[in-house]
Design an enzyme around this catalytic site. Structure first.
Site, PDB file in Angstrom:
ATOM      1  N   GLU A  71      10.023  74.646  93.191  1.00  0.00           N
ATOM      2  CA  GLU A  71      11.404  74.679  92.719  1.00  0.00           C
ATOM      3  C   GLU A  71      11.844  73.272  92.327  1.00  0.00           C
ATOM      4  O   GLU A  71      11.568  72.334  93.051  1.00  0.00           O
ATOM      5  CB  GLU A  71      12.353  75.197  93.805  1.00  0.00           C
ATOM      6  CG  GLU A  71      13.702  75.564  93.211  1.00  0.00           C
ATOM      7  CD  GLU A  71      14.695  76.097  94.243  1.00  0.00           C
ATOM      8  OE1 GLU A  71      14.519  75.857  95.444  1.00  0.00           O
ATOM      9  OE2 GLU A  71      15.646  76.744  93.817  1.00  0.00           O
ATOM     10  N   ALA A  92      13.470  71.545 103.037  1.00  0.00           N
ATOM     11  CA  ALA A  92      12.592  72.698 103.190  1.00  0.00           C
ATOM     12  C   ALA A  92      12.596  73.480 101.893  1.00  0.00           C
ATOM     13  O   ALA A  92      13.416  73.228 101.013  1.00  0.00           O
ATOM     14  CB  ALA A  92      13.097  73.581 104.330  1.00  0.00           C
ATOM     15  N   MET A  93      11.642  74.410 101.757  1.00  0.00           N
ATOM     16  CA  MET A  93      11.553  75.220 100.542  1.00  0.00           C
ATOM     17  C   MET A  93      11.221  76.658 100.914  1.00  0.00           C
ATOM     18  O   MET A  93      10.265  76.916 101.637  1.00  0.00           O
ATOM     19  CB  MET A  93      10.489  74.626  99.599  1.00  0.00           C
ATOM     20  CG  MET A  93      10.239  75.450  98.356  1.00  0.00           C
ATOM     21  SD  MET A  93      11.735  75.604  97.330  1.00  0.00           S
ATOM     22  CE  MET A  93      11.512  77.256  96.667  1.00  0.00           C
ATOM     23  N   GLU A  94      12.020  77.581 100.354  1.00  0.00           N
ATOM     24  CA  GLU A  94      12.015  78.970 100.826  1.00  0.00           C
ATOM     25  C   GLU A  94      10.925  79.867 100.238  1.00  0.00           C
ATOM     26  O   GLU A  94      11.105  81.085 100.199  1.00  0.00           O
ATOM     27  CB  GLU A  94      13.383  79.588 100.525  1.00  0.00           C
ATOM     28  CG  GLU A  94      13.684  79.812  99.016  1.00  0.00           C
ATOM     29  CD  GLU A  94      14.523  78.719  98.394  1.00  0.00           C
ATOM     30  OE1 GLU A  94      14.498  77.578  98.902  1.00  0.00           O
ATOM     31  OE2 GLU A  94      15.199  78.990  97.387  1.00  0.00           O
ATOM     32  N   ASN A  95       9.792  79.327  99.792  1.00  0.00           N
ATOM     33  CA  ASN A  95       8.697  80.163  99.256  1.00  0.00           C
ATOM     34  C   ASN A  95       8.608  81.469 100.056  1.00  0.00           C
ATOM     35  O   ASN A  95       8.588  81.442 101.279  1.00  0.00           O
ATOM     36  CB  ASN A  95       7.360  79.437  99.389  1.00  0.00           C
ATOM     37  CG  ASN A  95       7.437  78.003  98.941  1.00  0.00           C
ATOM     38  OD1 ASN A  95       7.877  77.736  97.852  1.00  0.00           O
ATOM     39  ND2 ASN A  95       7.058  77.079  99.807  1.00  0.00           N
ATOM     40  N   GLU A 124      16.705  78.804 105.158  1.00  0.00           N
ATOM     41  CA  GLU A 124      15.533  79.259 104.395  1.00  0.00           C
ATOM     42  C   GLU A 124      15.277  80.751 104.602  1.00  0.00           C
ATOM     43  O   GLU A 124      14.837  81.456 103.686  1.00  0.00           O
ATOM     44  CB  GLU A 124      14.292  78.449 104.778  1.00  0.00           C
ATOM     45  CG  GLU A 124      14.440  76.934 104.620  1.00  0.00           C
ATOM     46  CD  GLU A 124      14.950  76.495 103.265  1.00  0.00           C
ATOM     47  OE1 GLU A 124      14.663  77.166 102.262  1.00  0.00           O
ATOM     48  OE2 GLU A 124      15.656  75.474 103.202  1.00  0.00           O
TER      49      GLU A 124
HETATM   50 ZN   LIG Z   1      18.429  76.499  99.862  1.00  0.00          ZN
END
Ligand SMILES: [Zn+2]
Length: 865
Positions: free
Chosen positions: A138, A276-279, A312
């Site tokens: 993203e 953080a990244m919500e993959n 997340e």
């Molecule tokens: Zn977010």
């Protein structure tokens, strides 16, 4: 076609499935890949254009049953790249027919060290440097890992296979279905197909990991939840595992849609640009946002970890299941997740008083940023990746969350939740725009949501409500609020917001009304015998209130005796400081009001008081009255400081731990002799005995030691930093080291920040802290200018890290500095920083006007006080 829309891919070709096989090489830092994309052409086409950035496409073939020239129907395309549009175009000699085709591509790329796309991250284990490969896609970086239709609305199914060394692990969005031997000591791990989803949510991670796991059972479904760390750290993953299980159950229930995958992984990555990244199913985190060491982590970090995990997880529905149609609607994802994270944390940790903290952490920050002339509407037209990267800011996240909270309060929590359920169900596995959410909420609540929300979302800024009590009637006027008196003077903005107005007084909760005009008379119940009136009950409205002097004075009493709730006491002082900065009230009025909070004991209210006093300290630190001002600040803290000790009791409330750290830090910073003495003693004791300081006291000790220390203290903090293993502790120490006052230490610190001892993910924060230190500001700015090329190389690829470095330049307060900064950025590129630079200049000019306007006023106040 305008400039904004021209970056979109053609809409008549879209993917339905990607089969991707990737083989990363963690020694040469490259990767090889091949993919087959199932496509649908809605009309015949000679070209296929898709996204590809810094990839070398070695071959491209199309398979189509109706292509007659070769038996198998394979055609190779000629390739050309457009580096500006970040695309590759495959040109075929004849038209590809309408309908289904398969595109097969072979490609290779670099496993970069830029924390985006497919990248490498490093860590040390048992004295050896190790690497892992991970992804961060993203917003627009999936195209750096494989050629794809890299837009959120181009949803497809992904079947990922990773070819990895025999003894390493591979993680992707789903569980492996097959692991087979591969040549040369490699194995091939094939993962189950993902749900239909956007490219930016794909994850591919390879390396040495260990994990803790548990099964979440709710809504008749079982989900395997795992928290992964690099070797030797899995004992720090337990808190995250417990939170994840609970939050998953909470969201299953709240959204009334069970989490659609059978696996949920949370992975701690040593180098990570964001929090953080919500993959989907494989959420990646910075170590500080996921790992908790019971012996070394502070209460504040625990809270941050819980909030980040909840955020997340909320995205797994809001964002992953239903995705914004285009980045213009990014705020839907981020504002919503930033709101609902508090709901989940409040549910799991009711004693944390987390909603009051929302006030400062999100709403307060959004009110500050959105008070610039150089802000942007929540919903903004964006086109190219740089523009897209720039909107991942506090306006999308925190203003978004604040206006959603305002709406939830207006509709009622239950109607709001039911509207969300309806929306999520209707658009599952699809994309939606802001208007679709409004339609869903309107349908369920019967209220004109779109009309009310229009200007909060589509216009920049927010209103200040001026309240005038003429003895008979209560009149209310709205206008856009600017923190800069200079900007206000220049403004022609006549926006009128639909403002939900709640209020209460010493006798009644007044009826709620909506102000939809520039001014109105407020209906009031029983004004006889009223001692005070507070507008914006519970601070649910995203606006400021400017009371007349008498009304403001009358609020001192309910502040002192706490007839007003903590969040309301917070709102009053927050607005007073902001109105002083804006020139709406004299600074002496805000300082006088701050003096009324001597009996205050709420953490969030104190955060505001401390930051308000800090802002004025920043403004006048070069003036003669600075010393007197510090005394006044310490006087304001006197009551709470006498109730705050350095001894931790295991039974202390969570907010008490936060308050203690805040107050002891402030005491040290403003020069409280006793606090400085104790901090120094504790530090000495730590070094001589090696016995740990309680984590909730560490930042106060380290910061105070640095603020009042020299060469010797620098050496010791540096030593502790290089010894620390937990990133949270490294960060705490490195941040503290930005607080020295002497030139030698400042110069050493700046060198240290760009050295190999500091991760690229952390250096921007440390430079920013140094820039915020008034004693180090000039040297830091000089250092930043001298090293601009290095910073550009590291962070100039977009994202928020570069703008974070320079933001504290806005503490300057002279036109001369504004001109110098303006000149520097006229000749030096600063991608993704244009808005921040404009805000810096705006604030410096505002500071200058503030100082000119109120220096004498502050001086008189201090002498009279
Ligand atoms: Zn977010």
């Amino acid at each position: 076609m305008n400039k904004k829309s021209s970056v979109r891919l053609a809409s008549h070709i879209f993917p339905t499935k990607y089969q991707i096989t990737v083989k990363p090489d963690l020694e040469a830092f490259i990767f090889e890949g091949e993919e087959t994309i199932d496509l649908i052409l809605q009309k015949p086409s000679k070209n296929i254009t898709l996204h590809s950035k810094e990839l070398e496409i070695e071959s491209a073939e199309i398979f189509n049953a109706s292509l007659r020239e070769r038996k198998k129907g394979i055609w190779a395309g000629k390739m050309s790249y457009n580096t500006k549009a970040e695309t590759a175009t495959l040109a075929f000699s004849k038209f590809l027919p309408k309908g289904k085709s398969q595109l097969k591509l072979i490609f290779k790329g670099v496993l970069n060290d830029k924390m985006r796309g497919f990248y490498r991250s490093s860590y040390t284990h048992q004295g050896h440097e190790k690497h892992l490969a991970t992804t961060q896609f993203e917003a627009t970086d999936a195209r750096r890992a494989f050629p794809c239709f890299d837009e959120p609305a181009q949803k497809a199914v992904f079947e990922v296979s990773l070819i990895i060394p025999e003894f390493q692990s591979a993680i992707s969005n789903t569980l492996p279905t097959e692991i087979k031997e591969h040549s040369g000591g490699y194995k091939i791990v094939k993962f189950a197909p993902t749900p239909k989803m956007s490219t930016y949510l794909l994850a591919m991670i390879v390396g040495d990991f260990e994990f803790v796991e548990s099964i979440a059972k709710s809504h008749g479904k079982k989900t395997t939840v795992r928290v992964y760390t690099t070797p030797g750290k899995k004992h720090q993953a337990k808190f995250a595992l417990n939170c994840s299980i609970k939050f998953l159950e909470f969201f299953n229930q709240y959204f009334s849609i069970p989490y659609p995958l059978n696996t949920l992984d949370l992975i701690a990555i040593p180098d990570f640009a964001h929090g953080a990244m919500e993959n989907w199913g494989a959420i990646t985190y910075r170590e500080t946002a996921l790992l908790i060491d019971e012996e070394h982590s502070a209460a504040a970090n625990k809270q941050q970890v819980a909030l980040t995990i909840a955020h997340e997880l909320a995205h797994q529905w809001f964002g992953n299941l239903v995705t914004m149609e285009w980045w213009t609607h990014l705020w839907l994802n981020e504002g919503f997740a930033s709101y609902i994270e508090y709901l989940a944390v409040d549910n799991l940790f009711p004693k944390w008083d987390i909603w009051t903290q929302f006030a400062y952490g999100d709403m307060g920050y959004a009110l500050t940023l959105d008070a610039f002339k150089n802000t942007h509407p929540i919903e903004v037209e964006v086109g190219n990746p740089e523009e897209i990267g720039e909107i991942f800011d506090a306006i999308s996240y925190s203003k978004g969350a604040s206006v959603i909270r305002m709406l939830a309060a207006y509709l009622g929590e239950r109607k709001f939740r039911d509207g969300l359920r309806f929306y999520l169900k209707k658009y599952s596995y699809k994309n939606a725009a802001t208007k679709h959410l409004w339609m869903a909420l309107e349908k369920i609540s019967g209220k004109p949501v779109a009309k009310i929300m229009r200007n909060w979302v589509s216009r920049p800024g927010y209103p200040v409500l001026k309240i005038v009590d003429d003895g008979k009637k209560l009149k209310i006027f709205q206008s856009r609020f600017y923190s800069s008196a200079v900007s206000k003077k220049q403004s022609k903005d006549k926006t009128i917001w639909e403002v939900p107005i709640t209020s209460r007084d010493s006798n009644y909760h007044q009826p709620t009304t909506t102000l939809s005009r520039p001014s109105a008379t407020l209906p009031q119940r029983g004004r006889e015998g009223r001692q005070w009136l507070k507008i914006n009950s519970n601070e649910t409205g995203f606006y400021r209130v400017a009371y007349g002097p008498k009304m403001l004075e009358s609020l001192a009493e309910p502040i002192k005796n706490k007839k007003l709730s903590s969040i309301e006491r917070w709102g009053i002082i927050r607005d007073a400081f902001a109105l002083a900065e804006a020139g709406e009230i004299p600074t002496s009025d805000a300082l006088g009001l701050a003096g009324k909070y001597q009996k205050e004991d709420d953490y969030t209210v104190w955060v505001e008081l401390v930051s308000g006093l800090d802002a004025i300290a920043q403004l006048i630190y070069k003036e003669k009255i600075y010393g007197e001002f510090k005394k006044f600040a310490l006087n304001t803290f006197a009551g709470i400081l006498s109730n705050t000790n350095w001894t931790i009791n295991a039974k202390d409330a969570h907010t008490k731990a936060l308050l203690r750290s805040l107050i002891l830090n402030a005491a040290g910073r403003f020069g409280d002799a006793a606090a400085i003495k104790i901090a120094k003693q504790k530090f000495k004791h730590l070094l001589s005995t090696g016995k740990h300081i309680h984590p909730d006291l560490r930042s106060a000790v380290y910061n105070t030691v640095a603020e009042n220390g020299g060469e010797d203290e620098f050496k010791k903090l540096h030593f502790l930093h290089n010894q620390a293993n937990l990133q949270e502790e490294q960060r705490r120490l490195a941040r503290a080291m930005a607080n020295f006052k002497s030139k030698n230490e400042i110069v050493k610190y700046l060198k240290f920040v760009l050295s190999r001892h500091v991760r690229a993910q952390d250096a921007p924060l440390f430079l920013a802290v140094s820039l915020a230190n008034p004693n180090a500001r000039d040297l830091t700015w000089k250092f930043i200018k001298q090293n601009w090329n290095i910073l550009l190389q590291r962070y100039g690829h977009g994202g928020h890290l570069l703008s974070r470095v320079i933001q504290p330049l806005w503490h300057y307060s002279t036109e001369e500095k504004a001109k110098e900064i303006e000149k520097f950025f006229r000749t030096h590129p600063a991608p993704g920083c244009q808005r921040t630079i404009a805000q810096i200049l705006e604030k410096i000019r505002s500071n200058e006007a503030w100082l000119r306007r109120d220096l004498r006023n502050i001086e008189n106040f201090l002498h009279g006080a």
